[in-house]
Design an enzyme around this catalytic site. Structure first.
Site, mmCIF file in Angstrom:
data_model
loop_
_atom_site.group_PDB
_atom_site.id
_atom_site.type_symbol
_atom_site.label_atom_id
_atom_site.label_comp_id
_atom_site.label_asym_id
_atom_site.label_seq_id
_atom_site.Cartn_x
_atom_site.Cartn_y
_atom_site.Cartn_z
ATOM 1 N N ASP A 45 0.812 -1.218 0.000
ATOM 2 C CA ASP A 45 0.000 0.000 0.000
ATOM 3 C C ASP A 45 0.849 1.273 0.000
ATOM 4 O O ASP A 45 0.553 2.238 -0.717
ATOM 5 C CB ASP A 45 -1.019 -0.006 1.152
ATOM 6 C CG ASP A 45 -0.401 -0.267 2.518
ATOM 7 O OD1 ASP A 45 0.841 -0.289 2.628
ATOM 8 O OD2 ASP A 45 -1.166 -0.462 3.494
ATOM 9 N N HIS A 103 -1.980 1.707 10.003
ATOM 10 C CA HIS A 103 -1.613 1.252 11.342
ATOM 11 C C HIS A 103 -2.832 1.084 12.252
ATOM 12 O O HIS A 103 -2.829 0.242 13.146
ATOM 13 C CB HIS A 103 -0.608 2.229 11.960
ATOM 14 C CG HIS A 103 0.711 2.234 11.250
ATOM 15 N ND1 HIS A 103 1.632 3.256 11.359
ATOM 16 C CD2 HIS A 103 1.260 1.335 10.396
ATOM 17 C CE1 HIS A 103 2.680 2.981 10.608
ATOM 18 N NE2 HIS A 103 2.477 1.824 10.011
#
Length: 405
Positions: free
Chosen positions: A108, A127
């Protein structure tokens, strides 16, 4: 203009504008094998594909695994008979989904740099979802061993070990300003996938075997998992934080401010441990899966708030607001004089309903928080989460430069 709960202050948004991503990755497997592989793979992706789509699809793979194994092994009892009753193909699907998650998680950031869409939203999204996966992934492994070899109370400590490994990396970044990527992560992802594939090929009976010193395979799993964190992660994190103070390269916070992120983490550990040991009906054994999801959701909320503070260079929380209903629940479930005061003992079913109700409430609250963060950041930076939009020159100037991994 959306009117409602605001999760980000002006200080947060100003901090995000100045944010620059800084990471160090020294993992052998990561640097020499995975990154070159991901660099090649990302070339096949269309330029219109938003990197957050890769992040989200990868996360959904871990959710699919959780739902699949929940269907076949809700109470972690499928492995207790001599032959594990989970169909063999489920392990292969789970292994494949883990690999998809891991590789999309690695690609990504590269897609973001390739399409010129790097920014704090991508890192927060990445995250933040990883913090939720921290509870989902270990749960698959529990279905290999079963509750006889790995009772729920020991599963509880395995999960907390995973939480600790994930959280300390972000405490480290909160103090140093640098994301030191733990090299154990790559080995863990491959280890879990290979273990699940082997279960299809050889059969789950292999995890019932005894090893030297008459240890069960569940014991070996616990020793490797906890030992790897103590050996490869925790001392290095302490050293990195110490060096950032010695060389004056970090945030140089006073001691109490430096350890402040640990307060909500330790409070959550304290309350959940009290509940696990002193529940009137030993509810952890009655509803282990729901309890783990509850604890994982609370942990994810604490981790997301730390990530926001660390990226925006603001002060982190000392206590998490979602823990208040948990405190009340633990007080009711573990109150030693419950029968004398209330006139009757709390029934097992009532405690189960409380757990389920609290989990639903906390999950909705956490999803609202996550959705709110994304919405507010998109609004501030005039971007879309799942669509690449070309900013005007004026907007481009206010776009922060950050990269994600």
């Amino acid at each position: 203009q959306h009117v409602g709960v605001k999760y980000l202050t002006e200080a947060h948004l100003k901090g995000f504008e100045k944010y620059k991503y800084n990471s160090i990755d020294k993992g052998f497997l990561s640097v020499y094998v995975m990154h070159p592989f991901w660099n090649k793979c990302v070339e096949f992706l269309p330029m219109w594909l938003a990197p957050n789509i890769l992040t989200f699809v990868g996360f959904l793979m871990t959710v699919v695994n959780f739902l699949l194994l929940s269907y076949y092994d809700w109470d972690f009892e499928a492995a207790n008979p001599a032959e594990n009753t989970v169909p063999r193909w489920v392990w292969s699907v789970a292994a494949l989904n883990i690999l998809i998650y891991y590789n999309l998680d690695g690609m990504d950031g590269k897609q973001a740099r390739r399409t010129g869409t790097s920014g704090p939203l991508g890192e927060l999204f990445d995250h933040g979802l990883d913090s939720y996966s921290a509870v989902l992934i270990p749960i698959y492994m529990f279905s290999l061993f079963g509750s006889d070899d790995l009772p729920p109370i020991r599963m509880f400590f395995v999960i907390w070990n995973v939480f600790l490994n994930f959280y300390l990396t972000h405490v480290e970044k909160y103090n140093t300003g640098v994301m030191f990527l733990p090299w154990g992560y790559d080995f863990t992802m491959w280890g879990v996938s290979i273990t699940l594939f082997l279960t299809t090929v050889i059969g789950p009976g292999i995890w019932r075997a005894r090893t030297i010193f008459n240890l069960s395979m569940a014991n070996v799993f616990e020793i490797i998992l906890i030992g790897s964190g103590i050996v490869t992660s925790h001392p290095i994190i302490v050293k990195n934080i110490y060096m950032s103070y010695k060389n004056k390269t970090g945030k140089m916070r006073p001691f109490l401010e430096a350890v402040r992120p640990m307060f909500p983490f330790l409070w959550l550990f304290f309350f959940t441990t009290i509940w696990a040991f002193y529940s009137r009906n030993n509810v952890l054994s009655l509803e282990p899966r729901i309890m783990f999801i509850l604890f994982g959701t609370l942990f994810s909320n604490i981790a997301c708030r730390l990530i926001v503070a660390q990226m925006s260079d603001t002060r982190c929380d000392g206590f998490n607001i979602l823990m208040w209903p948990l405190v009340a629940t633990v007080a009711v479930s573990c109150f030693p004089w419950y029968e004398q005061v209330m006139g009757s003992e709390i029934e097992a079913n009532v405690e189960r309903w409380i757990v389920q109700g609290l989990t639903i409430f906390v999950t909705i609250a956490h999803l609202h928080y996550g959705h709110g963060l994304v919405r507010e950041m998109c609004s501030h930076f005039k971007i879309r989460c799942f669509k690449i939009t070309k900013p005007t020159p004026a907007e481009e100037e206010m776009q922060p430069t950050a990269e994600i991994v």
